[in-house]
Motif scaffolding. Structure first.
Motif, mmCIF file in Angstrom:
data_model
loop_
_atom_site.group_PDB
_atom_site.id
_atom_site.type_symbol
_atom_site.label_atom_id
_atom_site.label_comp_id
_atom_site.label_asym_id
_atom_site.label_seq_id
_atom_site.Cartn_x
_atom_site.Cartn_y
_atom_site.Cartn_z
ATOM 1 N N LEU A 1 64.375 85.842 67.730
ATOM 2 C CA LEU A 1 62.998 85.907 67.250
ATOM 3 C C LEU A 1 62.689 84.740 66.312
ATOM 4 N N SER A 2 63.671 84.307 65.530
ATOM 5 C CA SER A 2 63.463 83.148 64.653
ATOM 6 C C SER A 2 63.193 81.898 65.484
ATOM 7 N N ARG A 3 63.966 81.736 66.558
ATOM 8 C CA ARG A 3 63.763 80.588 67.437
ATOM 9 C C ARG A 3 62.395 80.668 68.112
ATOM 10 N N SER A 4 62.026 81.863 68.547
ATOM 11 C CA SER A 4 60.719 82.039 69.172
ATOM 12 C C SER A 4 59.599 81.745 68.183
ATOM 13 N N SER A 5 59.799 82.153 66.921
ATOM 14 C CA SER A 5 58.802 81.873 65.885
ATOM 15 C C SER A 5 58.661 80.363 65.669
ATOM 16 N N GLN A 6 59.795 79.644 65.662
ATOM 17 C CA GLN A 6 59.750 78.195 65.521
ATOM 18 C C GLN A 6 59.044 77.554 66.713
ATOM 19 N N ASP A 7 59.263 78.100 67.908
ATOM 20 C CA ASP A 7 58.606 77.573 69.093
ATOM 21 C C ASP A 7 57.088 77.739 69.010
ATOM 22 N N ARG A 8 56.641 78.929 68.587
ATOM 23 C CA ARG A 8 55.203 79.155 68.466
ATOM 24 C C ARG A 8 54.593 78.251 67.390
ATOM 25 N N LEU A 9 55.349 78.045 66.296
ATOM 26 C CA LEU A 9 54.879 77.144 65.245
ATOM 27 C C LEU A 9 54.773 75.721 65.779
ATOM 28 N N ALA A 10 55.740 75.312 66.612
ATOM 29 C CA ALA A 10 55.686 73.989 67.221
ATOM 30 C C ALA A 10 54.466 73.857 68.121
ATOM 31 N N ASP A 11 54.125 74.933 68.856
ATOM 32 C CA ASP A 11 52.928 74.906 69.708
ATOM 33 C C ASP A 11 51.674 74.690 68.873
ATOM 34 N N PHE B 1 43.471 76.781 68.299
ATOM 35 C CA PHE B 1 44.441 76.692 67.216
ATOM 36 C C PHE B 1 44.642 78.060 66.569
ATOM 37 N N SER B 2 43.558 78.816 66.414
ATOM 38 C CA SER B 2 43.654 80.158 65.842
ATOM 39 C C SER B 2 44.525 81.051 66.710
ATOM 40 N N GLU B 3 44.394 80.936 68.031
ATOM 41 C CA GLU B 3 45.223 81.724 68.935
ATOM 42 C C GLU B 3 46.702 81.347 68.784
ATOM 43 N N ALA B 4 46.966 80.044 68.644
ATOM 44 C CA ALA B 4 48.351 79.597 68.468
ATOM 45 C C ALA B 4 48.927 80.103 67.153
ATOM 46 N N VAL B 5 48.111 80.095 66.090
ATOM 47 C CA VAL B 5 48.570 80.586 64.785
ATOM 48 C C VAL B 5 48.832 82.094 64.846
ATOM 49 N N GLU B 6 47.938 82.832 65.509
ATOM 50 C CA GLU B 6 48.126 84.283 65.635
ATOM 51 C C GLU B 6 49.383 84.610 66.425
ATOM 52 N N ALA B 7 49.656 83.821 67.468
ATOM 53 C CA ALA B 7 50.883 84.036 68.239
ATOM 54 C C ALA B 7 52.109 83.813 67.360
ATOM 55 N N THR B 8 52.033 82.798 66.491
ATOM 56 C CA THR B 8 53.123 82.536 65.548
ATOM 57 C C THR B 8 53.297 83.713 64.596
ATOM 58 N N PHE B 9 52.177 84.224 64.082
ATOM 59 C CA PHE B 9 52.223 85.357 63.155
ATOM 60 C C PHE B 9 52.812 86.591 63.816
#
Length: 627
Positions: A225-235, A263-271
């Motif tokens: 999940l940490s790696r996935s969170s980093q991936d979403r943050l990279a997006d 960008f809001s959608e990408a941030v929400e996915a990260t959250f």
């Protein structure tokens, strides 16, 4: 010009976004730790640092295992009194209560000092190894020809040079040290636990799977999940980078609301991913704490019974608990360290791939020396060439021509005709598939590429500049040039007046790629750089494409005086810049279809006449023919 700059911004943003996306791959773990063996030669260069680390590592492990024994003496002899135990009464300290505490403090202080020295030497060794590795990789990359970069992505190469080396630094400078120390102390603690009380040790070992199981199970889940969170943050970061680098285009097409939404959608996915990680980690924390504390209380319960029965002393019980804590925490630490080591092994594997990559241009073992002075005679003999990225399409198909010393030859044709390819072959960025490219009769493949390029100056169409001062960018062509020579080159390139008008003149700092200057200003600095180099051969790729009419006229006059004694090959879409060339070569689909002077080519008709008529109209027709 503005469209070109906007497109460049978009390209840079896309490149950065691609780099962030590829960074996910750089966090992947290797299947084995074998690639780390290739770091051994880098580590063995510094035997003194390595030996110091090993010595202090051994001392730190020894003192770590000694500390519980010292604590046992404090409990049994300090609290209980020396007379309560024969072992205590036999010590030279006797019944001095303070002495036991002072001895314990001395051990703790020594452990702190030794641990600090261990950290210092291994961290210094790690930084030194990574610095050497970065230098070696970068040096190797500089020696690879553009043909190599045509087949790889520059962002990926740079990410390996930065991200991967950082992973290696973390492991060499920290993780391996921690892993070795933890492994030694954990094994030592397990042995000493058995020595202190084999019954308690057996109880702990039986309960170990119950403790370690949740750690490994939840730990892997949190890691994913940490790696996935980093991936979403990279997006999200990639999207923001693309948008901000092309802000003029975004606003011109009124795309602000759409970009905000994306960008809001990408941030929400990260959250959302981060929230899932937080929930799993919270549950893991609750489970592990409950299991560990329950197990610890159970061990203490059994130990208390042993103390009451006189099987072991209170100090031995305290000593055992400390060893148990060292062993259990060590296993958890080794689990985390193992993941880091595997990621570093993957990073090492990727870096070694770069170091083992071969140049696409073979260099002759005994290069043929150029005769001095170089005359500058250039020849193409039935040259055929296709770029590595599209081998099925010939960029040049049997091209032959000669450029005599001191002659100015222009290459003209539609886009994609092969003009820039000819310049790249002269610079020997690529070798022809067949035929020969020669300089003063020497096949370029028989020459040292550096010796060849030292006789060439080039002004490229995109006028690349570097961060630094204006003077440093001009002096890039010849680092030993004096300030007077730099200014003379700038004046010849019609750049001196605008440079003097800058806030710090020649000492003005330029942004990345000279982004603080206009396209014409960047191009004039690039021309000044080529003038300062002062070589027998001058290559101009649309050298005046970004200049206004007044600046173009001044540059043409400057170049006319400079090229009089040089062999010059010019690529030009503006035919006004090459009308006075000694020879004009017309290219189409990789072939030479016409050669002659401006007037001769106009009389012949064909592509050149069509291009001339589009740019000049009927005025290009010679008066004798129109009469």
């Amino acid at each position: 010009m503005a469209d070109r700059e906007q497109q460049a911004d978009i390209d840079r943003g896309s490149s950065f976004a691609s780099e962030l996306a590829r960074d996910r791959e750089h966090r992947e773990k290797a299947r084995t730790a074998k690639p780390l063996r290739k770091l051994v030669p880098f580590i063995l260069r510094y035997p003194g640092l390595l030996a110091a680390f090993i010595v202090f590592l051994a001392l730190a492990a020894l003192l770590t295992l000694t500390l519980p024994a010292a604590f046992r003496l404090v409990v049994d002899c300090g609290f209980g009194g020396a007379e309560s135990s024969p072992a205590c009464s036999s010590l030279p300290i006797g019944d001095d209560l303070s002495a036991y505490f002072i001895a314990g403090i001395a051990v703790a202080f020594a452990l702190g000092v030794v641990s600090a020295l261990r950290y210092y030497f291994i961290s210094r060794l790690g930084e030194r190894v990574v610095a050497d590795l970065r230098t070696r990789v970068y040096s190797h990359l500089l020696g690879l020809s553009p043909g190599f970069y045509a087949q790889v992505r520059t962002g990926e190469v740079l990410s390996r040079l930065t991200t991967d080396t950082t992973l290696i630094q973390t492991v060499v400078g920290s993780s391996i040290s921690v892993a070795i120390r933890t492994l030694v102390t954990t094994l030592g603690a397990l042995v000493l636990m058995v020595i202190v009380s084999w019954k308690l040790a057996l109880l702990v070992l039986l309960g170990a799977p119950v403790v370690i199981g949740p750690i490994m199970l939840f730990g892997r889940r949190v890691q994913r999940l940490s790696r996935s969170s980093q991936d979403r943050l990279a997006d999200a970061s990639a999207r923001a980078s693309e948008t901000l680098r092309a802000i003029e285009t975004v606003q011109a097409f009124t795309r602000e609301d759409e970009e905000r939404r994306r960008f809001s959608e990408a941030v929400e996915a990260t959250f959302n991913v981060a929230l899932r990680r937080i929930r799993v980690r919270a549950f893991m924390t609750a489970t592990i704490f409950s299991v560990i504390l329950s197990g610890l209380i159970g061990v203490l319960w059994f130990g208390a019974v042993q103390v009451q029965s006189g099987a072991i002393s209170p100090g031995s019980m305290a000593q055992f608990v400390m060893y148990a804590f060292i062993a259990v925490s060590g296993v958890g630490l080794l689990t985390e360290t193992y993941a880091e080591i595997m990621r570093a092994a993957g990073a090492t594997e990727r870096l070694m791939e770069l170091l083992s990559s071969k140049d696409t241009l073979p260099v002759a073992r005994s290069p043929q020396p150029l005769k001095t002075p170089v005359e500058g005679r250039i020849g193409f003999e039935e040259v055929r060439f296709a770029y590595p990225t599209r081998p099925e399409i010939e960029a040049l198909a049997g091209v032959s021509f000669r450029v005599e010393p001191g002659e100015t030859v222009a290459l003209v044709g539609r886009s994609g005709a092969g003009k820039s390819t000819i310049l790249q072959l002269i610079l020997r960025f690529y070798d022809p598939a067949s035929g020969r490219v020669t300089l003063d009769g020497n096949d370029l493949r028989d020459l040292d590429p550096k010796a060849l390029r030292s006789q060439l100056s080039v002004v490229q169409q995109n006028a690349p500049l570097f961060s630094g001062t204006v003077a440093e960018n001009i002096r890039f062509a010849r680092p030993d040039a004096t300030d007077a020579e730099v200014r003379a080159a700038a004046k010849a390139a019609n750049a001196h007046s605008f440079i003097e008008a800058l806030p710090q003149g020649y000492d003005t700092m330029l942004g990345e790629d000279g982004s603080t200057l206009s396209g014409g200003q960047r191009q004039r600095i690039a021309i000044a750089r080529a003038i300062l180099r002062d070589t027998p051969v001058l290559l101009l790729d649309e050298a005046t494409s970004a200049l206004d009419s007044e600046s173009e006229a001044a540059i043409k006059a400057a170049l006319a005086s400079i090229t009089a004694s040089k062999t010059t090959v010019v690529i030009a879409h503006r035919l006004s810049t090459v009308m006075n060339a000694n020879k004009i070569i017309v290219l189409d689909q990789g072939k030479v279809i016409a050669t002659g002077t401006h007037d001769q080519l106009i009389k012949e008709g064909g592509i050149y006449a069509q291009l001339a008529e589009l740019q000049f109209g009927a005025s290009v027709v010679p008066e004798t023919e129109s009469a």
